[in-house]
Design an enzyme around this catalytic site. Structure first.
Site, PDB file in Angstrom:
ATOM      1  CD  GLN A   1      42.394  34.617  41.343  1.00 43.91           C
ATOM      2  OE1 GLN A   1      42.392  33.968  42.382  1.00 43.91           O
ATOM      3  NE2 GLN A   1      43.521  34.993  40.714  1.00 43.91           N
TER       4      GLN A   1
ATOM      5  CG  HIS B   1      38.539  31.383  44.596  1.00 42.58           C
ATOM      6  ND1 HIS B   1      39.677  31.050  43.911  1.00 42.58           N
ATOM      7  CD2 HIS B   1      38.777  32.598  45.158  1.00 42.58           C
ATOM      8  CE1 HIS B   1      40.578  32.011  44.062  1.00 42.58           C
ATOM      9  NE2 HIS B   1      40.047  32.960  44.817  1.00 42.58           N
TER      10      HIS B   1
ATOM     11  CD  GLU C   1      40.655  35.316  47.539  1.00 47.62           C
ATOM     12  OE1 GLU C   1      40.958  36.352  46.931  1.00 47.62           O
ATOM     13  OE2 GLU C   1      41.140  34.193  47.264  1.00 47.62           O
TER      14      GLU C   1
ATOM     15  CG  HIS D   1      38.343  37.960  43.151  1.00 48.28           C
ATOM     16  ND1 HIS D   1      37.647  36.770  43.137  1.00 48.28           N
ATOM     17  CD2 HIS D   1      39.569  37.661  43.644  1.00 48.28           C
ATOM     18  CE1 HIS D   1      38.409  35.801  43.598  1.00 48.28           C
ATOM     19  NE2 HIS D   1      39.596  36.313  43.908  1.00 48.28           N
TER      20      HIS D   1
ATOM     21  NE  ARG E   1      45.490  31.661  37.434  1.00 48.86           N
ATOM     22  CZ  ARG E   1      45.729  30.499  38.033  1.00 48.86           C
ATOM     23  NH1 ARG E   1      45.241  29.385  37.503  1.00 48.86           N
ATOM     24  NH2 ARG E   1      46.442  30.433  39.137  1.00 48.86           N
TER      25      ARG E   1
END
Length: 479
Positions: A198, A200, A235, A348, A367
């Site tokens: 996926q 972001h 993240e 990642h 995804r």
């Protein structure tokens, strides 16, 4: 419509606005369900009623009565949100003036939900937290205020408490910088099988994507929806055990050598592209072809020839196009205490191990494989950063302080011994005890044992941390 007499509702502890009666036989008053014994009802019914009313405007009565919108009311024993509005003539449509929300200015113990995703370990999280296995995967523990699975304090969801008084709970600096919501989410990951591959979005991409899906009328919970909110999602993972995953594109020349070593003739066109085209263009071309249905014969030839971590991925997700895409990415291994930061656009996947994960409080995921969920290839190709990169490891500063390039969060590990530690104040802080026992003292003391979490509101006095054990603490990375 005549307003409900104030004394009518004062005779019962509380009246809850719901779209339908909670239980058969309960009287409905002007669109309100009166609950004379509300404190004996299951809390999930009370909170379910509040949540059902909360998203939009409801009408009182069956006809053209006054609209009702969000406000707050508090019961003496058990605070929870309520919806009220004054009528145009200044009278109260449903009940009297809501008393002011009592500010929460002390550290509070949290109940933390566990998410049973199928990639999670059945035993790793229970062993870490000292709890009994359920027999089902326990993939993620969430400590935060994300509406999908908020922690709770005294039975009230943390996001509800924050909504009631954002500045008290979060502090003015956080509200001004991030808005009236907790800017981060703290998790523990217990990875048994590979997660989805996926990426972001950036903040600009998230805002544009969210607005476009809103304009098209795609329901936020629809399986094809990519943007659940208009925010980015940087993240960081910090390993608790040996932990490994895939992160960022490997140099195309190195990937060409890897594909050549697999020894499958069907890979030769991609090897040629990776060696001859400019790096970013080569990666874009190969990834797009790997995700296309026409590459399924190539995948069928490649999967039996894979070894090491790529063979493990293929066994977990046979026939998934993400197996081929995984060959383009760096394989990263972390030892306990080592951390990895994932910026926007970096593909990642986490493959195995236990780790703390901290992220901005967003739910935006695009995804590209290793999943049964929706894969939007055109949007994915727009968001992915195709520049080859070395995985971004985060080296802790003095005192095991991890400060990646994200304002929403920083992470500190506290190894408690004999000396007390004074914590900062003025910002929202979430704490999670993983070993031993920790005592959090302001004008009172809150004790956390292994597996327990707490939230410190920004308005709480400066707290002192004592005990013996290991505790992780998250706060926004702003002054």
């Amino acid at each position: 419509m005549r307003p409900v007499p104030r004394q009518t509702l004062q005779r019962s502890p509380v009246a809850v606005l719901v779209p339908v009666p909670l239980q058969p036989g309960q009287p409905r008053v002007a669109g309100l369900v009166c609950l004379p014994n509300v404190h004996h009802l299951p809390r999930r019914l009370i909170l379910g009623a509040e949540r059902a009313a909360r998203p939009g405007v409801r009408r009182t009565g069956d006809g053209g009565g006054p609209s009702v919108r969000k406000g707050w009311a508090r019961d003496d024993r058990d605070p929870y949100p309520e919806h009220t509005e004054r009528e145009g003539n200044g009278q109260i449509a449903a009940h009297g003036d809501p008393p002011p929300v009592r500010p929460v200015t002390a550290p509070m113990a949290l109940t933390t939900p566990v998410r049973p995703y199928d990639w999670g370990s059945v035993t790793a999280l229970p062993e870490l937290l000292g709890t009994e296995p359920t027999g089902r995967p326990q993939a993620e523990l969430w400590a935060g205020a994300h509406p999908a699975a908020p922690s709770s304090a005294g039975g009230t969801p943390l996001n509800v408490l924050i909504d009631a008084d954002p500045e008290t709970m979060l502090g003015r600096p956080s509200v001004e910088r991030f808005g009236p919501a907790l800017p981060y989410l703290l998790k523990i990951l217990a990875v048994e099988k590979p997660l989805s591959l996926q990426v972001h979005p950036t903040m600009a991409q998230a805002r544009a994507g969210f607005a476009a899906e809103e304009e098209r009328g795609v329901p936020v919970d629809h399986f094809t929806r990519s943007y659940k909110d208009p925010y980015h999602k940087p993240e960081m993972v910090c390993a608790l055990t040996d932990f490994h995953g895939l992160c960022g594109f490997r140099d195309p020349a190195d990937t060409a050598a890897l594909l050549e070593d697999i020894g499958v003739p069907e890979l030769r066109p991609w090897i040629k592209t990776l060696r001859n085209e400019p790096p970013s263009q080569a990666l874009r071309t190969v990834l797009e072809e790997m995700l296309d249905e026409s590459s399924r014969p190539v995948q069928a030839a490649v999967e039996p020839a894979l070894t090491s971590v790529y063979a493990e991925i293929a066994r977990a997700h046979p026939g998934d196009p993400g197996v081929l895409a995984a060959l383009l990415l760096n394989h990263v291994e972390l030892k306990p205490g080592q951390a990895l930061f994932l910026e926007a656009g970096v593909p990642h996947s986490y493959l195995g191990g236990l780790a703390i994960e901290v992220m901005a409080n967003s739910d935006n995921v695009l995804r590209c494989g290793l999943t049964g969920k929706h894969v939007d290839v055109p949007e994915l190709m727009r968001v992915v950063n195709f520049v080859p990169s070395v995985p971004c490891r985060v080296e802790p500063a003095a005192g095991f302080r991890y400060c990646p390039d994200a304002d929403e969060f920083s992470l500190v590990r506290h190894d408690l011994a004999d000396d007390p530690e004074d914590l900062p104040s003025g910002l929202p802080q979430t704490l999670l005890c993983l070993e031993g026992e920790a005592h959090l003292t302001t004008d009172r003391t809150l004790t956390l044992s292994r597996g327990q979490a707490a939230f410190i509101p920004a308005a709480a006095p400066a707290a002192r941390l004592t005990g013996r054990g290991v505790l992780y603490r998250v706060a926004p990375a702003i002054p």
